[in-house]
Design a protein around this motif. Structure first.
Motif, PDB file in Angstrom:
ATOM      1  N   MET A   1      56.787 -15.120  46.504  1.00 25.33           N
ATOM      2  CA  MET A   1      55.865 -14.342  45.704  1.00 25.33           C
ATOM      3  C   MET A   1      54.557 -15.117  45.565  1.00 25.33           C
ATOM      4  SD  MET A   1      56.662 -12.961  41.984  1.00 25.33           S
ATOM      5  CE  MET A   1      56.156 -11.419  41.476  1.00 25.33           C
ATOM      6  N   ALA A   2      53.480 -14.472  45.923  1.00 23.38           N
ATOM      7  CA  ALA A   2      52.179 -15.133  45.899  1.00 23.38           C
ATOM      8  C   ALA A   2      51.673 -15.254  44.474  1.00 23.38           C
ATOM      9  CB  ALA A   2      51.183 -14.343  46.732  1.00 23.38           C
ATOM     10  N   LYS A   3      50.989 -16.369  44.205  1.00 24.82           N
ATOM     11  CA  LYS A   3      50.409 -16.603  42.889  1.00 24.82           C
ATOM     12  C   LYS A   3      49.106 -15.833  42.760  1.00 24.82           C
ATOM     13  CE  LYS A   3      51.146 -20.900  40.515  1.00 24.82           C
ATOM     14  NZ  LYS A   3      50.685 -22.252  40.356  1.00 24.82           N
ATOM     15  N   LYS A   4      48.901 -15.202  41.628  1.00 23.88           N
ATOM     16  CA  LYS A   4      47.645 -14.490  41.390  1.00 23.88           C
ATOM     17  C   LYS A   4      46.560 -15.509  41.056  1.00 23.88           C
ATOM     18  CE  LYS A   4      49.018  -9.976  39.739  1.00 23.88           C
ATOM     19  NZ  LYS A   4      48.930  -9.035  38.635  1.00 23.88           N
ATOM     20  N   ALA A   5      45.375 -15.308  41.643  1.00 23.22           N
ATOM     21  CA  ALA A   5      44.244 -16.180  41.341  1.00 23.22           C
ATOM     22  C   ALA A   5      43.736 -15.861  39.940  1.00 23.22           C
ATOM     23  CB  ALA A   5      43.133 -15.968  42.354  1.00 23.22           C
ATOM     24  N   LYS A   6      43.346 -16.919  39.224  1.00 18.53           N
ATOM     25  CA  LYS A   6      42.797 -16.712  37.886  1.00 18.53           C
ATOM     26  C   LYS A   6      41.436 -16.043  37.989  1.00 18.53           C
ATOM     27  CE  LYS A   6      44.978 -20.391  35.323  1.00 18.53           C
ATOM     28  NZ  LYS A   6      44.764 -21.552  34.482  1.00 18.53           N
ATOM     29  N   SER A   7      41.186 -15.147  37.080  1.00 18.36           N
ATOM     30  CA  SER A   7      39.898 -14.450  37.052  1.00 18.36           C
ATOM     31  C   SER A   7      38.807 -15.422  36.624  1.00 18.36           C
ATOM     32  CB  SER A   7      39.964 -13.289  36.060  1.00 18.36           C
ATOM     33  OG  SER A   7      38.689 -12.742  35.899  1.00 18.36           O
ATOM     34  N   ALA A   8      37.676 -15.325  37.266  1.00 19.84           N
ATOM     35  CA  ALA A   8      36.540 -16.182  36.922  1.00 19.84           C
ATOM     36  C   ALA A   8      35.688 -15.544  35.826  1.00 19.84           C
ATOM     37  CB  ALA A   8      35.691 -16.435  38.157  1.00 19.84           C
ATOM     38  N   THR A   9      36.140 -14.439  35.283  1.00 25.00           N
ATOM     39  CA  THR A   9      35.386 -13.752  34.241  1.00 25.00           C
ATOM     40  C   THR A   9      36.177 -13.753  32.945  1.00 25.00           C
ATOM     41  OG1 THR A   9      34.366 -12.306  35.883  1.00 25.00           O
ATOM     42  CG2 THR A   9      34.276 -11.581  33.590  1.00 25.00           C
ATOM     43  N   ILE A  10      35.529 -14.138  31.880  1.00 25.95           N
ATOM     44  CA  ILE A  10      36.136 -14.123  30.548  1.00 25.95           C
ATOM     45  C   ILE A  10      35.311 -13.183  29.699  1.00 25.95           C
ATOM     46  CG2 ILE A  10      36.704 -15.485  28.507  1.00 25.95           C
ATOM     47  CD1 ILE A  10      36.731 -17.951  30.371  1.00 25.95           C
ATOM     48  N   ARG A  11      35.968 -12.311  28.974  1.00 25.40           N
ATOM     49  CA  ARG A  11      35.264 -11.345  28.132  1.00 25.40           C
ATOM     50  C   ARG A  11      35.675 -11.502  26.681  1.00 25.40           C
ATOM     51  NH1 ARG A  11      33.107  -6.508  30.443  1.00 25.40           N
ATOM     52  NH2 ARG A  11      33.334  -6.536  32.691  1.00 25.40           N
ATOM     53  N   SER A  12      34.724 -11.272  25.806  1.00 24.64           N
ATOM     54  CA  SER A  12      35.021 -11.074  24.393  1.00 24.64           C
ATOM     55  C   SER A  12      34.410  -9.723  24.060  1.00 24.64           C
ATOM     56  CB  SER A  12      34.407 -12.202  23.550  1.00 24.64           C
ATOM     57  OG  SER A  12      33.017 -12.051  23.455  1.00 24.64           O
ATOM     58  N   ASN A  13      34.414  -9.334  22.807  1.00 24.07           N
ATOM     59  CA  ASN A  13      33.881  -8.017  22.450  1.00 24.07           C
ATOM     60  C   ASN A  13      32.400  -7.868  22.787  1.00 24.07           C
ATOM     61  OD1 ASN A  13      36.286  -7.102  21.542  1.00 24.07           O
ATOM     62  ND2 ASN A  13      35.893  -7.580  19.397  1.00 24.07           N
ATOM     63  N   GLN A  14      31.609  -8.936  22.600  1.00 29.67           N
ATOM     64  CA  GLN A  14      30.180  -8.812  22.791  1.00 29.67           C
ATOM     65  C   GLN A  14      29.629  -9.626  23.968  1.00 29.67           C
ATOM     66  OE1 GLN A  14      31.414  -9.787  19.667  1.00 29.67           O
ATOM     67  NE2 GLN A  14      31.282  -7.787  18.721  1.00 29.67           N
ATOM     68  N   VAL A  15      30.396 -10.600  24.487  1.00 31.06           N
ATOM     69  CA  VAL A  15      29.867 -11.509  25.488  1.00 31.06           C
ATOM     70  C   VAL A  15      30.792 -11.573  26.694  1.00 31.06           C
ATOM     71  CG1 VAL A  15      29.080 -13.877  25.901  1.00 31.06           C
ATOM     72  CG2 VAL A  15      28.861 -12.895  23.623  1.00 31.06           C
ATOM     73  N   LYS A  16      30.179 -11.637  27.882  1.00 25.95           N
ATOM     74  CA  LYS A  16      30.941 -11.768  29.124  1.00 25.95           C
ATOM     75  C   LYS A  16      30.473 -13.050  29.816  1.00 25.95           C
ATOM     76  CE  LYS A  16      30.776  -9.540  33.548  1.00 25.95           C
ATOM     77  NZ  LYS A  16      30.432  -8.322  34.266  1.00 25.95           N
ATOM     78  N   TYR A  17      31.419 -13.954  30.097  1.00 24.44           N
ATOM     79  CA  TYR A  17      31.124 -15.202  30.793  1.00 24.44           C
ATOM     80  C   TYR A  17      31.688 -15.102  32.201  1.00 24.44           C
ATOM     81  CZ  TYR A  17      30.638 -16.906  25.995  1.00 24.44           C
ATOM     82  OH  TYR A  17      30.263 -17.068  24.694  1.00 24.44           O
ATOM     83  N   LYS A  18      30.890 -15.481  33.187  1.00 21.34           N
ATOM     84  CA  LYS A  18      31.359 -15.404  34.562  1.00 21.34           C
ATOM     85  C   LYS A  18      30.951 -16.685  35.293  1.00 21.34           C
ATOM     86  CE  LYS A  18      31.275 -12.569  38.690  1.00 21.34           C
ATOM     87  NZ  LYS A  18      30.763 -11.364  39.316  1.00 21.34           N
ATOM     88  N   ALA A  19      31.940 -17.372  35.864  1.00 22.34           N
ATOM     89  CA  ALA A  19      31.654 -18.562  36.655  1.00 22.34           C
ATOM     90  C   ALA A  19      30.992 -18.109  37.952  1.00 22.34           C
ATOM     91  CB  ALA A  19      32.941 -19.321  36.938  1.00 22.34           C
ATOM     92  N   VAL A  20      29.824 -18.694  38.251  1.00 22.01           N
ATOM     93  CA  VAL A  20      29.095 -18.263  39.441  1.00 22.01           C
ATOM     94  C   VAL A  20      28.934 -19.373  40.482  1.00 22.01           C
ATOM     95  CG1 VAL A  20      27.843 -16.386  38.329  1.00 22.01           C
ATOM     96  CG2 VAL A  20      26.873 -18.696  38.302  1.00 22.01           C
ATOM     97  N   GLY A  21      29.380 -20.566  40.168  1.00 18.78           N
ATOM     98  CA  GLY A  21      29.281 -21.646  41.151  1.00 18.78           C
ATOM     99  C   GLY A  21      29.330 -23.009  40.514  1.00 18.78           C
ATOM    100  N   LYS A  22      28.974 -24.006  41.303  1.00 16.69           N
ATOM    101  CA  LYS A  22      28.971 -25.394  40.838  1.00 16.69           C
ATOM    102  C   LYS A  22      27.582 -25.972  41.054  1.00 16.69           C
ATOM    103  CE  LYS A  22      33.714 -26.332  40.823  1.00 16.69           C
ATOM    104  NZ  LYS A  22      34.231 -26.701  39.567  1.00 16.69           N
ATOM    105  N   LEU A  23      27.229 -26.954  40.230  1.00 16.91           N
ATOM    106  CA  LEU A  23      25.941 -27.602  40.334  1.00 16.91           C
ATOM    107  C   LEU A  23      26.121 -29.092  40.095  1.00 16.91           C
ATOM    108  CD1 LEU A  23      22.769 -27.227  40.451  1.00 16.91           C
ATOM    109  CD2 LEU A  23      22.872 -27.158  37.970  1.00 16.91           C
ATOM    110  N   PRO A  24      25.621 -29.925  41.009  1.00 19.05           N
ATOM    111  CA  PRO A  24      25.735 -31.368  40.778  1.00 19.05           C
ATOM    112  C   PRO A  24      24.654 -31.847  39.808  1.00 19.05           C
ATOM    113  CG  PRO A  24      24.718 -30.963  42.903  1.00 19.05           C
ATOM    114  CD  PRO A  24      25.087 -29.632  42.323  1.00 19.05           C
ATOM    115  N   LEU A  25      25.045 -32.671  38.861  1.00 16.87           N
ATOM    116  CA  LEU A  25      24.106 -33.338  37.961  1.00 16.87           C
ATOM    117  C   LEU A  25      24.276 -34.829  38.171  1.00 16.87           C
ATOM    118  CD1 LEU A  25      24.415 -31.394  34.579  1.00 16.87           C
ATOM    119  CD2 LEU A  25      22.630 -31.197  36.288  1.00 16.87           C
ATOM    120  N   TYR A  26      23.220 -35.577  37.978  1.00 16.86           N
ATOM    121  CA  TYR A  26      23.275 -37.012  38.214  1.00 16.86           C
ATOM    122  C   TYR A  26      22.959 -37.760  36.933  1.00 16.86           C
ATOM    123  CZ  TYR A  26      23.307 -35.509  43.041  1.00 16.86           C
ATOM    124  OH  TYR A  26      23.648 -34.906  44.218  1.00 16.86           O
ATOM    125  N   THR A  27      23.755 -38.771  36.648  1.00 18.55           N
ATOM    126  CA  THR A  27      23.534 -39.611  35.466  1.00 18.55           C
ATOM    127  C   THR A  27      22.382 -40.555  35.769  1.00 18.55           C
ATOM    128  OG1 THR A  27      25.051 -41.345  36.166  1.00 18.55           O
ATOM    129  CG2 THR A  27      25.983 -39.511  34.870  1.00 18.55           C
TER     130      THR A  27
END
Length: 173
Positions: A1-27
């Motif tokens: 049985m294949a594992k379902k991929a986790k959704s990259a979108t999280i919703r609340s009643n008023q706000v929707k968060y969606k992962a759109v990628g990665k960004l490198p930051l440097y210290t």
């Protein structure tokens, strides 16, 4: 049985968060840290208390004293486009009389003064008042920001006894 991929979108009643990628930051030391880019979408304003102006104005007219009658008339006649009430004290007295709700000039003048003192509105010029968007407005978050700037400008110009930019733009058109 294949594992379902986790959704990259999280919703609340008023706000929707969606992962759109990665960004490198440097210290400061040059070390790379990978961070997630998140798109945040706000679907509506939060913590609003809706008041239906026409209904409130009618109730204030029935239950209240003469100042409430004036305030109810003002609420009914706020322009939804620019949050302005257009009408002098004399015009308001006349319009209320035409509606069969006679109110004295002094009562209307006192009401206008109280609304100004309480921060309900600021006078742009004689007979033109911009309503504080924190108290009453119709529209979106973007429009609220625009109205907030207009109100603050009118309020500060009023305190300084100057003509506002909003007033100059209206005169030019």
């Amino acid at each position: 049985m294949a594992k379902k991929a986790k959704s990259a979108t999280i919703r609340s009643n008023q706000v929707k968060y969606k992962a759109v990628g990665k960004l490198p930051l440097y210290t400061q030391g040059g070390e790379q840290i990978m961070t997630n880019l998140v798109d945040v979408e706000v679907s509506q304003d939060v913590n609003w208390f809706k008041v239906y102006m026409a209904n409130l104005a009618g109730i204030l007219d029935v239950v209240g004293n003469q100042k409430m009658t004036v305030f109810g008339y003002i609420l009914e006649n706020i322009n939804r486009g620019d949050n302005m009430f257009l009408g002098s004290i004399r015009e308001t007295v006349s319009n209320l009389e035409e509606k069969g709700k006679p109110v004295s000039h002094k009562t209307v003048a006192d009401t206008f003064k109280l609304l100004k003192e309480t921060g309900f509105w600021a006078q742009v010029r004689p007979g033109n008042y911009i309503v504080n968007e924190k108290i009453a407005m119709y529209g979106s978050t973007m429009k609220r920001g625009f109205l907030m700037m207009q109100f603050k400008e009118a309020e500060s110009k009023e305190q300084a006894g100057q003509t506002s930019l909003f007033d100059k733009q209206r005169e030019a058109s």
